[in-house]
Design a protein around this motif. Structure first.
Motif, PDB file in Angstrom:
ATOM      1  N   THR A  18       0.812  -1.206   0.000  1.00 14.57           N
ATOM      2  CA  THR A  18       0.000   0.000   0.000  1.00 14.57           C
ATOM      3  C   THR A  18       0.851   1.263   0.000  1.00 14.57           C
ATOM      4  N   GLY A  19       1.899   1.304   0.775  1.00 14.06           N
ATOM      5  CA  GLY A  19       2.741   2.483   0.883  1.00 14.06           C
ATOM      6  C   GLY A  19       3.570   2.786  -0.354  1.00 14.06           C
ATOM      7  N   PHE A  76      -6.944  -7.673   3.084  1.00 10.45           N
ATOM      8  CA  PHE A  76      -7.497  -7.793   4.422  1.00 10.45           C
ATOM      9  C   PHE A  76      -6.593  -7.191   5.488  1.00 10.45           C
ATOM     10  N   ASP A  77      -5.301  -7.337   5.345  1.00 11.07           N
ATOM     11  CA  ASP A  77      -4.374  -6.809   6.338  1.00 11.07           C
ATOM     12  C   ASP A  77      -3.940  -5.384   6.017  1.00 11.07           C
ATOM     13  N   ASP A  78      -4.526  -4.778   4.976  1.00 14.27           N
ATOM     14  CA  ASP A  78      -4.232  -3.416   4.532  1.00 14.27           C
ATOM     15  C   ASP A  78      -2.778  -3.243   4.120  1.00 14.27           C
TER      16      ASP A  78
END
Length: 89
Positions: A18-19, A76-78
């Motif tokens: 994500t980052g 799910f765990d972002d």
């Protein structure tokens, strides 16, 4: 324009931490010679979120008509972001 079309096709299958999403989008646009790093801005646009996906807009400076909207869903765990749709905006 072929570079931008090819870059969009590559962004459509992007999965990354994500980052790293903004930098990966910029790298793809640069790899396909659709833009260079200094001319690309990727921003989160909450007002364009759709069906649980977060919206990001990639703008190529100097080319007002060439911006790309990227819809992304986090795992799910972002941790992992997966692109679910891409189109010019």
């Amino acid at each position: 324009m072929a570079g931008l079309t090819d870059a969009i096709e590559r962004i459509k299958v992007l999965e990354c931490p994500t980052g790293e999403l903004e930098s990966r989008i910029t790298e793809i646009l640069e790899d396909y010679e659709a833009a260079n790093q200094e001319t690309v801005t990727v921003n989160r646009v909450k007002g364009l979120d759709k069906n649980g996906a977060e919206a990001y807009k990639a703008q190529i400076s100097g080319k007002q008509e060439e911006s790309i909207l990227i819809l992304v869903k986090a795992g799910f765990d972002d941790y992992v972001a997966k692109v679910v749709d891409v189109y010019t905006h």
